[in-house]
Design a protein around this motif. Structure first.
Motif, short mmCIF file in Angstrom:
data_model
loop_
_atom_site.label_atom_id
_atom_site.label_comp_id
_atom_site.label_asym_id
_atom_site.label_seq_id
_atom_site.Cartn_x
_atom_site.Cartn_y
_atom_site.Cartn_z
N SER A 122 15.10 31.20 4.05
CA SER A 122 15.07 30.14 2.99
C SER A 122 15.87 29.33 2.66
N LYS A 123 15.97 28.37 2.35
CA LYS A 123 16.36 27.35 0.94
C LYS A 123 16.65 28.18 0.13
N ALA A 124 15.47 29.27 -0.71
CA ALA A 124 16.58 30.03 -1.25
C ALA A 124 17.51 31.15 -1.07
N THR A 125 17.66 31.33 -0.48
CA THR A 125 18.91 32.47 0.08
C THR A 125 19.70 31.37 0.20
N ILE A 126 20.19 30.62 1.13
CA ILE A 126 20.93 29.71 0.99
C ILE A 126 21.48 29.19 -0.01
N ALA A 174 23.40 34.42 5.60
CA ALA A 174 21.93 33.90 5.04
C ALA A 174 20.48 34.84 5.71
N GLU A 175 20.92 34.47 7.65
CA GLU A 175 19.43 35.80 7.88
C GLU A 175 19.80 36.83 7.76
N ALA A 176 21.40 37.63 7.58
CA ALA A 176 21.29 39.74 7.40
C ALA A 176 20.69 39.37 6.32
N SER A 177 20.57 38.67 5.34
CA SER A 177 20.40 38.91 3.47
C SER A 177 18.71 38.78 4.19
N GLU A 178 18.70 38.17 4.58
CA GLU A 178 16.36 37.61 4.17
C GLU A 178 15.91 39.42 4.36
N PRO A 179 14.34 39.50 3.90
CA PRO A 179 13.44 40.53 3.99
C PRO A 179 13.06 40.78 5.34
#
Length: 166
Positions: free
Chosen positions: A34-38, A161-166
């Protein structure tokens, strides 16, 4: 605008870098994050080294938050001294700029922002602009290393970022 990231590796390469007018270039990367994660990775200045492995450290001066006019420093591996930077043009959750102060009054403007996307993917961009009366010379000296590093940084950022997404 086209993105030629190989479907097989799904990683950006130097071929994906777009040269812009003047002494500038950019790299855009697609991600499922997500944009929020980035944005969270961008905003966490103390941990920029988590996606930019050439950094020994980066931080904001005491008393500053991630805000317009914030002053900070970063130190890269193999560099003789730390580099001062200033944050500007912050549009929270959308974009910001980091101005690196170089010798002889030269600067490197680093722009980070999201590109429009017609899919559910997030497209994030890192743009590099060499500025000053000797921008041509500094581009000649620094463009190669910056282009090499930008690919590594953007791929690492995407992975984190992808690794930290739920």
């Amino acid at each position: 605008m086209s993105f030629s990231i190989s479907a097989a590796s799904n990683e950006a390469s130097r071929d994906d870098i777009v040269d812009l007018d003047g002494y500038a270039f950019k790299l855009s990367v697609k991600t499922q994050a997500s944009k929020a994660t980035i944005w969270g990775l961008w905003e966490d200045v103390d941990n920029w080294k988590s996606f930019d492995e050439r950094l020994i450290y980066s931080n904001l001066e005491q008393g500053y938050e991630f805000e317009n006019g914030a002053v900070g420093y970063l130190k890269g591996k193999g560099t003789p001294s730390r580099t001062k930077f200033v944050l500007q043009n912050i549009d929270t959750g959308v974009s910001f700029e980091e101005v690196l102060k170089l010798p002889l009054g030269q600067t490197v403007l680093l722009k980070r922002y999201f590109e429009p996307s017609e899919t559910e993917e997030t497209i994030f961009t890192h743009e590099v602009v060499f500025q000053g009366s000797m921008a041509g010379l500094f581009t000649l000296i620094l463009e190669g290393p910056f282009k090499k590093d930008i690919v590594l940084v953007m791929n690492k950022m995407k992975s984190l970022a992808e690794a930290s997404e739920p």
